[in-house]
Every structure is written in C-alpha cells, then in structure tokens.
Design a protein around this motif. Sequence first.
Motif, PDB file in Angstrom:
ATOM      1  N   MET A   1      37.934 -30.671   1.074  1.00  0.00           N
ATOM      2  CA  MET A   1      38.451 -29.977   2.252  1.00  0.00           C
ATOM      3  C   MET A   1      38.994 -30.969   3.283  1.00  0.00           C
ATOM      4  O   MET A   1      40.047 -30.739   3.868  1.00  0.00           O
TER       5      MET A   1
ATOM      6  N   ARG B   1      33.086 -22.859  -1.705  1.00  0.00           N
ATOM      7  CA  ARG B   1      33.955 -22.384  -0.625  1.00  0.00           C
ATOM      8  C   ARG B   1      34.763 -23.527  -0.022  1.00  0.00           C
ATOM      9  O   ARG B   1      35.977 -23.396   0.212  1.00  0.00           O
ATOM     10  N   LEU B   2      34.113 -24.659   0.215  1.00  0.00           N
ATOM     11  CA  LEU B   2      34.817 -25.821   0.760  1.00  0.00           C
ATOM     12  C   LEU B   2      35.873 -26.342  -0.214  1.00  0.00           C
ATOM     13  O   LEU B   2      36.967 -26.743   0.198  1.00  0.00           O
TER      14      LEU B   2
ATOM     15  N   TRP C   1      37.531 -24.558  -2.457  1.00  0.00           N
ATOM     16  CA  TRP C   1      38.670 -23.627  -2.443  1.00  0.00           C
ATOM     17  C   TRP C   1      39.504 -23.805  -1.181  1.00  0.00           C
ATOM     18  O   TRP C   1      40.737 -23.728  -1.219  1.00  0.00           O
ATOM     19  N   ILE C   2      38.843 -24.065  -0.060  1.00  0.00           N
ATOM     20  CA  ILE C   2      39.595 -24.332   1.179  1.00  0.00           C
ATOM     21  C   ILE C   2      40.427 -25.594   1.010  1.00  0.00           C
ATOM     22  O   ILE C   2      41.589 -25.646   1.427  1.00  0.00           O
TER      23      ILE C   2
END
Length: 122
Positions: free
Chosen positions: A40, A84-85, A87-88
């Motif tokens: 990220m 999640r990080l 994918w961000i």
Amino acid sequence: MTTAPGPVSVAQEGQRHPLDPDPVRTTKARAVFALGLLGMLTGLFIGGVVPATVALHLARQARREAYASGGFLTGGAWLSRGERLAWIGLVLVAVSVVAAVVIGVVRLAGAPFGHDYPANMD
C-alpha cells in the motif's frame, strides 16, 4: 450428585485432549500484514505490485493452513487487514498506471506529427 440448572461455566465447557496443541497465531499472518502495508505504501510508485501480490498469495496459503489445522492456527484478523492493504496497494498501482498512460497520450497528442520542415521547403 446433581448439577444445578443454568449455564455451564467456561472452565467445564470444552475438555481438550492433553495432546492437542495450544492455539497460536500463524506466522504468515504477520508477513501478510507487513507485505500488504508495504504494497500500500509503495503502490503509487508501481513497486507495490510485488509485495501486494506476494501478500495475497501468502494469505491464501495461510487461510488454507488455518482451515486444515482445525482451529489451532489463529490470526484471521491480521490476514484480513493484510489482504485489504494489499488490494489497496494494487488499486493504487492501477491508478498510477492509468494516470501515466493518460499523461503520455496527452503529451503525444500535443507533439507535432512527423518532421517539421522549414517554410521555404517544398
């Protein structure tokens, strides 16, 4: 001997076998979180695609191992945060690639096409 009605205390609820391992956090959970964070943070510089991709692959392996362990491997929250990080980070990479392509097309459209000859040449 009779038991009193009501809920059973937590200590008597589930008897573990003496040879069962203690629940521990999977070591891959921390690696997934660290790689997702790195992906990220470096996502805008295109370099975030490598750690983000590795984080997603490690998360998949860690989830498979946690499922096979029968609940003795924990760390699902760290895995979710790391995914999640990651994918961000991949979204930031995509945004920077699209922005670079748009900037390149706009600069190419503004440049003269072909060779610019002087006014006195046929």
